[in-house]
Design a protein around this motif. Structure first.
Motif, PDB file in Angstrom:
ATOM      1  N   LYS A  82       6.561   5.680 -10.317  1.00  0.00           N
ATOM      2  CA  LYS A  82       5.922   4.550 -10.969  1.00  0.00           C
ATOM      3  C   LYS A  82       7.112   3.200 -10.923  1.00  0.00           C
ATOM      4  CE  LYS A  82       2.490   7.010 -12.976  1.00  0.00           C
ATOM      5  NZ  LYS A  82       1.748   7.637 -14.225  1.00  0.00           N
ATOM      6  N   GLU A  83       6.611   2.199 -10.667  1.00  0.00           N
ATOM      7  CA  GLU A  83       7.360   0.719 -10.674  1.00  0.00           C
ATOM      8  C   GLU A  83       8.186   0.775 -12.254  1.00  0.00           C
ATOM      9  OE1 GLU A  83       9.373  -2.231  -8.972  1.00  0.00           O
ATOM     10  OE2 GLU A  83       8.334  -0.605  -8.119  1.00  0.00           O
ATOM     11  N   LYS A  85       8.769   2.802 -14.606  1.00  0.00           N
ATOM     12  CA  LYS A  85       9.645   3.970 -14.917  1.00  0.00           C
ATOM     13  C   LYS A  85      10.819   3.759 -13.795  1.00  0.00           C
ATOM     14  CE  LYS A  85       9.251   7.430 -16.928  1.00  0.00           C
ATOM     15  NZ  LYS A  85       9.815   7.638 -18.271  1.00  0.00           N
ATOM     16  N   ASP A 122      10.363  10.421 -10.406  1.00  0.00           N
ATOM     17  CA  ASP A 122      10.384   9.866 -11.580  1.00  0.00           C
ATOM     18  C   ASP A 122      11.912   9.348 -11.887  1.00  0.00           C
ATOM     19  OD1 ASP A 122       9.640   8.948 -14.297  1.00  0.00           O
ATOM     20  OD2 ASP A 122       9.576  10.986 -14.955  1.00  0.00           O
TER      21      ASP A 122
END
Length: 148
Positions: A82-83, A85, A122
């Motif tokens: 996710k951008e 994270k 992640d």
């Protein structure tokens, strides 16, 4: 003048790399965080190894395989983090390490004619730190293959 060239950190998992991958253990995850205060370096990466499920990619690979005389081991790569994270611009430090690892793995590993997928799922970063994602990626791959 001679240069000293150190071997790969992957020697730690050489035995596991030479084994056939037990597909029943998938998905597997490898994660590593590097935080070196003195050097101002930080990077955290989590990688998943799983069976590729995208039928279009699998068919494309099978078509390539049918056109060659030599059996090939194929792997895919995908950025799934996710951008918020782990911003995608960190991929420039992470992806080359994974691709080099795949190159080596594809010459020695047998994956039962199943296409396997490496995914960055992640991670973390800090704006004030220098990146250490390349080293965290190597260590995450080592952690992942220690489980095989």
């Amino acid at each position: 003048m001679s240069e000293i060239i150190f071997g790969s950190e992957y020697h730690q998992i050489l035995e596991n790399l030479l084994r056939e991958i037990d597909l029943s253990k998938l998905p597997l995850y490898g994660e590593n965080e590097i935080y070196r205060i003195n050097a101002g370096r930080y990077g955290k990466v989590k990688i998943k190894l799983d069976i590729e499920r995208d039928n279009e990619k699998i068919e494309y690979i099978r078509d390539l395989y049918n056109k060659t005389n030599n059996p090939i081991n194929c792997y895919t790569y995908e950025w799934e983090a996710k951008e918020e994270k782990l911003p995608k611009y960190h991929e420039e430090y992470i992806k080359p390490v994974i691709l080099r690892f795949i190159e080596v793995l594809s010459t020695i590993s047998n994956s039962n004619n199943v296409v396997l997928k490496f995914s960055v799922v992640d991670g973390d970063w800090k704006t004030s730190e220098n990146t250490a994602h390349h080293l965290a990626t190597k260590n995450a791959l080592i952690e992942l293959f220690k489980q095989i």
